[in-house]
Design an enzyme around this catalytic site. Structure first.
Site, short mmCIF file in Angstrom:
data_model
loop_
_atom_site.label_atom_id
_atom_site.label_comp_id
_atom_site.label_asym_id
_atom_site.label_seq_id
_atom_site.Cartn_x
_atom_site.Cartn_y
_atom_site.Cartn_z
N ASP A 16 29.03 44.83 34.77
CA ASP A 16 28.71 43.44 35.40
C ASP A 16 28.74 43.06 37.00
O ASP A 16 29.39 44.49 37.37
CB ASP A 16 30.15 42.79 34.80
CG ASP A 16 31.60 43.56 34.69
OD1 ASP A 16 31.34 44.22 35.69
OD2 ASP A 16 32.27 42.62 33.78
N HIS A 75 38.95 40.09 27.01
CA HIS A 75 37.35 40.56 26.47
C HIS A 75 37.25 41.95 27.36
O HIS A 75 38.32 42.46 28.04
CB HIS A 75 36.74 39.56 28.88
CG HIS A 75 37.59 39.89 29.21
ND1 HIS A 75 37.82 38.33 29.94
CD2 HIS A 75 37.83 40.26 30.50
CE1 HIS A 75 37.96 38.64 31.93
NE2 HIS A 75 38.18 39.78 31.45
N GLU A 98 33.74 37.45 27.00
CA GLU A 98 34.74 36.21 26.89
C GLU A 98 34.39 35.82 25.46
O GLU A 98 33.78 35.95 24.42
CB GLU A 98 34.55 35.00 27.04
CG GLU A 98 34.81 35.57 28.96
CD GLU A 98 35.82 35.57 30.03
OE1 GLU A 98 36.51 36.04 29.16
OE2 GLU A 98 35.76 35.37 30.50
C1 F6R Z 1 35.29 44.83 35.46
C2 F6R Z 1 35.57 44.28 33.94
C3 F6R Z 1 36.50 43.45 33.24
C4 F6R Z 1 38.15 44.04 33.80
C5 F6R Z 1 38.57 43.17 33.07
C6 F6R Z 1 40.72 43.87 33.32
O1 F6R Z 1 34.04 45.35 35.71
O2 F6R Z 1 34.76 44.21 32.93
O3 F6R Z 1 36.78 43.19 31.58
O4 F6R Z 1 37.95 45.23 33.22
O5 F6R Z 1 38.82 41.64 33.57
O6 F6R Z 1 40.85 44.25 35.26
P1 F6R Z 1 41.80 44.31 35.31
O7 F6R Z 1 41.57 46.13 35.31
O8 F6R Z 1 41.51 43.63 36.85
O9 F6R Z 1 43.21 44.14 34.95
#
Ligand code: F6R
Length: 241
Positions: A66, A136, A141
């Site tokens: 993303d 997510h 979402e």
């Molecule tokens: C990032 C992504 C998000 C994160 C998720 C967790 O490319 O796709 O889904 O993996 O928001 O974020 P962290 O690892 O910062 O807790």
């Protein structure tokens, strides 16, 4: 779907070793990569392994999940910048073989091309994921259809709050992102998800104890033939013992 509850360091080591094995078995493999805090330990171990000549990324191709809409790849909060800074600049990969969806001039129509590109490359051999506190994966979402392909998403307020820590204020966090869809992710041959820290505990409980539902996007992984969820003790703290 398999659940492994381990300490954070062990999770990073196991997942990094899986990447190294995958690349050594198939030097021109296709990797699916994520940003955020969750994969950082793994990326650091991959950088170390590459510097020690235990693995080479020379023929590897990567596709990221993303990108924020409106951020140029040079913006220090863009996911392209994150990937260069935390991985690509420190390994022997050809940057032309690294793809992060563009956050500029993207429409739902052009977003679909991303899935076609992945397919043309041969499909993702190994996909790493994190999980949002709302369940997510990528930026799918709650409410995202299970059959979604790469598309433009409106970020949840909870996601913008979670990610505000990387910006000067929540107002600077983009409102939209381009994200691989749930069906795009499910096409990967093998999937690993890392969930660490207490903020992930509720989503992990809902994943383990609930059914597959679009209100908890991560639950789609229950339908995948080769998905492993790596959970640390804090993220596992609400699970029934
Ligand atoms: C990032 C992504 C998000 C994160 C998720 C967790 O490319 O796709 O889904 O993996 O928001 O974020 P962290 O690892 O910062 O807790």
């Amino acid at each position: 779907m398999e659940i492994k509850i381990l300490d954070t360091q062990k999770i990073d080591e196991e997942v990094a070793n899986l990447f190294i094995e995958t690349i050594n078995n198939k030097p021109n493999c296709i990797l699916g990569l994520a940003t955020g805090s969750s994969p950082l330990g793994v990326y650091a171990l991959l950088v170390k392994a590459c510097k020690e000549n235990k693995v080479s990324f020379k023929q590897v191709k990567t596709f990221n999940l993303d990108e924020y809409v409106g951020l140029d790849g040079n913006h220090n909060q863009s996911y392209r910048y994150f990937m260069n800074h935390n991985l690509f600049d420190h390994i022997d990969i050809d940057k032309n073989n690294t793809r992060v969806p563009s956050g500029l001039n993207m429409t739902n129509e052009t977003a679909k091309q991303y899935d076609k590109e992945i397919e043309k490359a041969g499909g993702i051999d190994l996909q790493i994921l994190g999980i949002g506190s709302n369940g997510h994966i990528a930026f799918n979402e709650p409410g995202t259809p299970l059959d979604s392909l790469t598309h433009i998403v409106t970020l949840d307020e909870s996601t913008r709050k979670d990610n505000a820590r990387f910006f000067n204020s929540i107002d600077e966090v983009p409102t939209h992102a381009v994200s691989m869809g749930l069906a795009s992710i499910m096409k990967a041959k093998k999937i690993v998800l890392i969930a660490t820290g207490p903020k992930k505990a509720k989503a992990i409980k809902a994943l383990v104890e609930g059914d597959v539902t679009s209100s908890l996007p991560v639950s789609v992984l229950k339908n995948h033939p080769d998905a492993t969820i790596y959970v640390d003790f804090e993220a596992a703290s609400l699970l029934n013992k």
